[in-house]
Motif scaffolding. Structure first.
Motif, mmCIF file in Angstrom:
data_model
loop_
_atom_site.group_PDB
_atom_site.id
_atom_site.type_symbol
_atom_site.label_atom_id
_atom_site.label_comp_id
_atom_site.label_asym_id
_atom_site.label_seq_id
_atom_site.Cartn_x
_atom_site.Cartn_y
_atom_site.Cartn_z
ATOM 1 N N LEU A 198 -10.082 -0.660 2.558
ATOM 2 C CA LEU A 198 -9.093 0.402 2.324
ATOM 3 C C LEU A 198 -9.407 1.644 3.161
ATOM 4 O O LEU A 198 -8.501 2.267 3.721
ATOM 5 C CB LEU A 198 -9.053 0.760 0.836
ATOM 6 C CG LEU A 198 -8.462 -0.310 -0.094
ATOM 7 C CD1 LEU A 198 -8.658 0.084 -1.545
ATOM 8 C CD2 LEU A 198 -6.989 -0.543 0.193
ATOM 9 N N ILE A 199 -10.694 2.000 3.272
ATOM 10 C CA ILE A 199 -11.080 3.152 4.097
ATOM 11 C C ILE A 199 -10.720 2.894 5.559
ATOM 12 O O ILE A 199 -10.203 3.771 6.262
ATOM 13 C CB ILE A 199 -12.591 3.451 3.945
ATOM 14 C CG1 ILE A 199 -12.881 3.992 2.550
ATOM 15 C CG2 ILE A 199 -13.060 4.456 4.995
ATOM 16 C CD1 ILE A 199 -14.347 4.148 2.244
ATOM 17 N N SER B 103 6.206 -6.696 -3.480
ATOM 18 C CA SER B 103 6.224 -7.893 -4.338
ATOM 19 C C SER B 103 4.813 -8.242 -4.776
ATOM 20 O O SER B 103 4.598 -8.718 -5.897
ATOM 21 C CB SER B 103 6.859 -9.069 -3.589
ATOM 22 O OG SER B 103 8.201 -8.768 -3.253
ATOM 23 N N CYS B 104 3.822 -8.002 -3.880
ATOM 24 C CA CYS B 104 2.413 -8.240 -4.246
ATOM 25 C C CYS B 104 1.950 -7.280 -5.335
ATOM 26 O O CYS B 104 1.067 -7.621 -6.124
ATOM 27 C CB CYS B 104 1.518 -8.084 -3.008
ATOM 28 S SG CYS B 104 1.740 -9.391 -1.794
ATOM 29 N N THR C 153 -5.114 -6.631 -10.134
ATOM 30 C CA THR C 153 -4.437 -5.438 -9.618
ATOM 31 C C THR C 153 -5.016 -5.020 -8.279
ATOM 32 O O THR C 153 -4.279 -4.633 -7.365
ATOM 33 C CB THR C 153 -4.566 -4.280 -10.629
ATOM 34 O OG1 THR C 153 -4.199 -4.750 -11.921
ATOM 35 C CG2 THR C 153 -3.656 -3.129 -10.256
ATOM 36 N N LEU C 154 -6.346 -5.093 -8.167
ATOM 37 C CA LEU C 154 -6.994 -4.714 -6.907
ATOM 38 C C LEU C 154 -6.592 -5.655 -5.780
ATOM 39 O O LEU C 154 -6.304 -5.218 -4.655
ATOM 40 C CB LEU C 154 -8.514 -4.710 -7.077
ATOM 41 C CG LEU C 154 -9.339 -4.300 -5.853
ATOM 42 C CD1 LEU C 154 -8.955 -2.921 -5.377
ATOM 43 C CD2 LEU C 154 -10.820 -4.348 -6.169
ATOM 44 N N ASP D 89 -0.945 -5.472 -0.698
ATOM 45 C CA ASP D 89 0.092 -4.473 -0.435
ATOM 46 C C ASP D 89 -0.292 -3.597 0.756
ATOM 47 O O ASP D 89 0.515 -3.358 1.664
ATOM 48 C CB ASP D 89 0.288 -3.612 -1.691
ATOM 49 C CG ASP D 89 1.066 -2.338 -1.423
ATOM 50 O OD1 ASP D 89 2.284 -2.426 -1.217
ATOM 51 O OD2 ASP D 89 0.449 -1.249 -1.428
ATOM 52 N N ALA D 90 -1.550 -3.129 0.780
ATOM 53 C CA ALA D 90 -2.015 -2.266 1.878
ATOM 54 C C ALA D 90 -1.954 -2.994 3.213
ATOM 55 O O ALA D 90 -1.517 -2.431 4.229
ATOM 56 C CB ALA D 90 -3.438 -1.786 1.594
ATOM 57 N N LEU D 91 -2.365 -4.271 3.232
ATOM 58 C CA LEU D 91 -2.356 -5.042 4.486
ATOM 59 C C LEU D 91 -0.930 -5.298 4.968
ATOM 60 O O LEU D 91 -0.637 -5.170 6.163
ATOM 61 C CB LEU D 91 -3.089 -6.371 4.281
ATOM 62 C CG LEU D 91 -4.607 -6.270 4.094
ATOM 63 C CD1 LEU D 91 -5.177 -7.601 3.638
ATOM 64 C CD2 LEU D 91 -5.273 -5.827 5.393
ATOM 65 N N LEU D 92 -0.038 -5.656 4.035
ATOM 66 C CA LEU D 92 1.347 -5.943 4.420
ATOM 67 C C LEU D 92 2.079 -4.684 4.876
ATOM 68 O O LEU D 92 2.904 -4.731 5.792
ATOM 69 C CB LEU D 92 2.091 -6.611 3.254
ATOM 70 C CG LEU D 92 1.712 -8.072 3.018
ATOM 71 C CD1 LEU D 92 2.210 -8.548 1.667
ATOM 72 C CD2 LEU D 92 2.289 -8.952 4.130
ATOM 73 N N LEU D 93 1.777 -3.549 4.243
ATOM 74 C CA LEU D 93 2.383 -2.294 4.703
ATOM 75 C C LEU D 93 1.870 -1.919 6.083
ATOM 76 O O LEU D 93 2.592 -1.326 6.885
ATOM 77 C CB LEU D 93 2.119 -1.169 3.700
ATOM 78 C CG LEU D 93 2.926 -1.232 2.401
ATOM 79 C CD1 LEU D 93 2.562 -0.068 1.492
ATOM 80 C CD2 LEU D 93 4.434 -1.210 2.671
ATOM 81 N N SER D 94 0.611 -2.274 6.390
ATOM 82 C CA SER D 94 0.095 -2.061 7.741
ATOM 83 C C SER D 94 0.863 -2.928 8.744
ATOM 84 O O SER D 94 1.176 -2.483 9.853
ATOM 85 C CB SER D 94 -1.396 -2.393 7.801
ATOM 86 O OG SER D 94 -2.143 -1.482 7.036
#
Length: 253
Positions: free
Chosen positions: A3-4, A146-147, A174-175, A181-186
């Motif tokens: 995440l960082i 969706s994730c 959840t994590l 979610d973070a990877l797909l938004l990237s």
């Protein structure tokens, strides 16, 4: 750690492109990291920091930062002004809810759960509307949320006391959903960069065509006066001769 890295990468992209979508997304991922660091008691272990009221402060800030992100990313105010107005209402509701994590600690989990459910649902609607209107990077945006939606449906009702906590590994689910979610938004942001690059190349191509048309006569195809003046200026520059060294007579027939 992941995440960082994602946060720093997107903030670096912002400083090179000045696209605010990358800035808000970088801050969103940082807030996500801080919330989960507090969930797993990292500040307590590393720095003896045990302020429980900070925990939900970061989770309530997630919708705020993400709404600002997806407005810039999806160009929501352009594609759907009504949904942008609705998103702004939710954003201000989250801003007003921030102090509850300090003053109403026993109710914060319920407040955060309600706001997060509203945010995820609204984000998916916004992504689908923008995709239907032709914004192709929105497909990654929909997949990303969706994730988040699946673990949210399982876990958030338990946080609100609607259902019992029947899922043993709630935090892990959840994590994992949030990291996906973070990877797909990237990927969504990378797709947007590709789209912007293609649009830029197309703009340069059209500009070149327009420039050639401006320098030629539409009937004969010969170079016009603008092209002549440019050629003359280039000749003067390359020869290094002073301007008074010429006497030029132009004759139009």
């Amino acid at each position: 750690g992941g995440l960082i890295f994602i946060a720093c990468y997107n903030l670096f992209i912002f400083f090179t492109t000045r696209d605010k979508a990358f800035f808000w997304y970088g801050l969103y991922v940082l807030a996500y990291f801080c919330g989960w660091a507090l969930t797993f008691h990292l500040p307590a272990h590393l720095f003896q920091l045990r302020q429980l009221e900070l925990h939900h402060l970061f989770f309530i800030s997630l919708p705020i930062l993400n709404i600002l992100f997806y407005n810039n990313f999806l160009q929501l105010s352009l594609y759907s002004p009504k949904l942008w107005r609705l998103s702004r209402i939710l954003l201000w509701a989250c801003v007003l809810a921030l102090p509850t994590s300090i003053w109403f600690l026993s109710y914060t989990a319920i407040i955060a759960s309600v706001l997060i459910m509203l945010w995820i649902g609204l984000a998916i609607v916004c992504g689908n509307v923008c995709l239907m209107k032709g914004f192709s990077p929105a497909r990654y945006f929909i997949m990303a949320f969706s994730c988040l939606l699946l673990p949210a449906i399982i876990i958030l009702p338990g946080n609100m006391g609607i259902t019992p906590d029947f899922f043993e590994y709630a935090e892990l689910a959840t994590l994992l959903g949030g990291t996906a979610d973070a990877l797909l938004l990237s990927l969504a942001l990378a797709s947007k960069l590709k789209l912007l690059s293609e649009e830029r190349q197309e703009y340069i191509r059209k500009l070149g065509i327009a420039w050639e048309r401006a320098r030629s006569d539409s009937l004969t195809g010969l170079a016009n006066r603008l092209a002549y003046d440019e050629s003359l200026a280039d000749t003067c520059l390359s020869s290094g001769m002073p301007k008074p060294g010429y006497l030029l007579v132009l004759l139009d027939i």
